[in-house]
Design an enzyme around this catalytic site. Structure first.
Site, mmCIF file in Angstrom:
data_model
loop_
_atom_site.group_PDB
_atom_site.id
_atom_site.type_symbol
_atom_site.label_atom_id
_atom_site.label_comp_id
_atom_site.label_asym_id
_atom_site.label_seq_id
_atom_site.Cartn_x
_atom_site.Cartn_y
_atom_site.Cartn_z
ATOM 1 N N SER A 128 0.832 -1.209 0.000
ATOM 2 C CA SER A 128 0.000 0.000 0.000
ATOM 3 C C SER A 128 0.864 1.256 0.000
ATOM 4 O O SER A 128 0.552 2.244 -0.673
ATOM 5 C CB SER A 128 -0.967 0.006 1.195
ATOM 6 O OG SER A 128 -0.282 -0.090 2.423
ATOM 7 N N ASP A 129 1.981 1.234 0.718
ATOM 8 C CA ASP A 129 2.928 2.358 0.676
ATOM 9 C C ASP A 129 3.426 2.591 -0.749
ATOM 10 O O ASP A 129 3.381 3.708 -1.273
ATOM 11 C CB ASP A 129 4.137 2.063 1.566
ATOM 12 C CG ASP A 129 3.933 2.499 3.009
ATOM 13 O OD1 ASP A 129 3.013 3.286 3.274
ATOM 14 O OD2 ASP A 129 4.698 2.040 3.865
ATOM 15 N N SER A 130 3.944 1.541 -1.359
ATOM 16 C CA SER A 130 4.524 1.678 -2.687
ATOM 17 C C SER A 130 3.478 2.086 -3.714
ATOM 18 O O SER A 130 3.745 2.911 -4.589
ATOM 19 C CB SER A 130 5.191 0.365 -3.108
ATOM 20 O OG SER A 130 6.255 0.047 -2.237
#
Length: 397
Positions: free
Chosen positions: A170-172
């Site tokens: 989700s960060d990336s």
């Protein structure tokens, strides 16, 4: 600010990087690798309570995330520091940040404020849950979004309980979506002459990445379950066991399945009326997988991968990271890029996974020492050495 990366694709852009942790730096890295002039603005030592959240400055993660950037230490919680930031904004194209919305507004670095200083500025904001709404001011981290976005409910072996993905998906994804949005805003600005506010968040990015599983619920109101290594609706498609390990196989189309049966010399699996269609094979998935594993157990993974690829049947090995980077195709693609770090010497980092024929990305150097560009940058803004010394004494820089 001066050009610091070898790529010429985005050398005309000036980026102010206010990001931390992972989602924001992932976004900024894209622009840095393609030659934008990126200035990483960091808090002076002792100012940021959560500094070092992803480890020491020269660890593998920071060196990979923060390459091709210059470093300015600046405490813009102080009026003099905020003044310097505003001076930088006047001449910038993009500001990228991932503060919580309430923090951004409190620090007076919100889009409305910055756009008054520079109407052409594009601000990229990455948050946990969005810039408004009931969860806007909650802290957000990757695993929280994996859970709330549905990924953990469909990952893992049926019945084992929720499982996180092994990477910060989700960060990336939020970082990459933000980069796409900023590029769109830059293209639109060529027509309108105006900047705008680009937003992405971990929660919505996670749901967006779930894609067909999310659409499965929205369209058919079917809640996807955990499926382990099996594809939700394709058979055979998944992980199979050979004489010496495991490999991936994707032979769900009729042509591929029939070719697989021929390779295995199993006409019975090919001619069984119940297995003539994808729907039929999926209905009898357990039987199909058991029969395939019986055959695969007679030879090594590399044997089957060679035999299956020779018949254009999709398959491949399951590597650990050492095996990944020794694969001949990975080596051919140049996925590991060589660079010299002043502290660690020659190292390799992960190359940008986008190829441009004329203006490719480049990794020119690792993360600059913290504040190493303070003097040059502040002098370019008109500050004398005496002024800079006073700012250091006040811990503004």
């Amino acid at each position: 600010m001066v050009k610091t990366a070898d790529s010429s694709a985005l050398k005309h852009l000036k980026i102010i990087d206010l990001t931390r942790v992972r989602a924001g730096p992932t976004c900024v890295r894209f622009f840095a690798d393609f030659g934008a002039e990126v200035l990483k603005v960091e808090s002076p030592d002792g100012v940021e309570a959560n500094e070092g959240v992803i480890g020491p400055r020269d660890n593998y993660d920071n060196l990979n995330l923060h390459r091709n950037k210059r470093s300015l230490t600046l405490n813009f919680k102080e009026p003099e520091g905020l003044k310097i930031l505003y001076q930088l904004v006047k001449d910038a194209d993009v500001v990228i940040e991932n503060f919580r919305p309430d923090v951004k507004n409190r620090l007076k670095i919100d889009y409305e404020t910055l756009s008054k200083i520079n109407p052409r500025i594009i601000m990229g904001s990455i948050s946990g849950f969005g810039q408004d709404g009931p969860y806007a001011n909650r802290p957000g981290f990757d695993q929280i979004a994996q859970g709330m976005g549905g990924l953990m409910s469909i990952t893992g072996i049926p019945g084992q309980g929720p499982v996180r993905a092994g990477i910060a998906v989700s960060d990336s994804t939020a970082g990459n979506y933000a980069a796409i949005g900023i590029l769109v805003a830059l293209l639109e600005r060529e027509q309108s002459g105006k900047g705008q506010w680009v937003q992405s968040n971990l929660l919505q990015s996670m749901i967006g990445l779930c894609d067909f599983q999310a659409a499965r619920y929205l369209v058919d109101h079917d809640i996807p379950p955990q499926a382990g290594n099996d594809h939700p609706f394709s058979t055979p498609m998944g992980v199979y066991q050979s004489a010496d390990g495991y490999f991936n196989l994707g032979a769900s189309g009729n042509g591929q399945y029939y070719a697989l049966c021929d390779v295995l010399n199993r006409p019975d699996l090919r001619d069984d009326p119940d297995l003539q269609t994808l729907k039929g094979r999926t209905a009898r998935r357990e039987f199909v997988n058991q029969e395939l594993n019986k055959e695969f157990a007679t030879q090594t993974s590399s044997y089957w991968i060679d035999q299956l690829n020779a018949k254009s049947i999709p398959c491949g090995p399951i590597y650990n990271m050492a095996e990944v980077f020794s694969d001949p195709q990975v080596e051919h693609l140049g996925v590991a890029v060589k660079v010299t770090d002043p502290n660690r010497g020659p190292i390799e980092l992960v190359a940008t996974p986008i190829k441009l024929s004329r203006t490719p990305a480049a990794v020119s150097f690792t993360l600059h020492a913290k504040g190493s560009d303070n003097l040059e940058l502040l002098q370019s803004l008109g500050y004398s050495q005496d002024d800079i010394k006073k700012l250091q004494e006040k811990k503004v820089i």
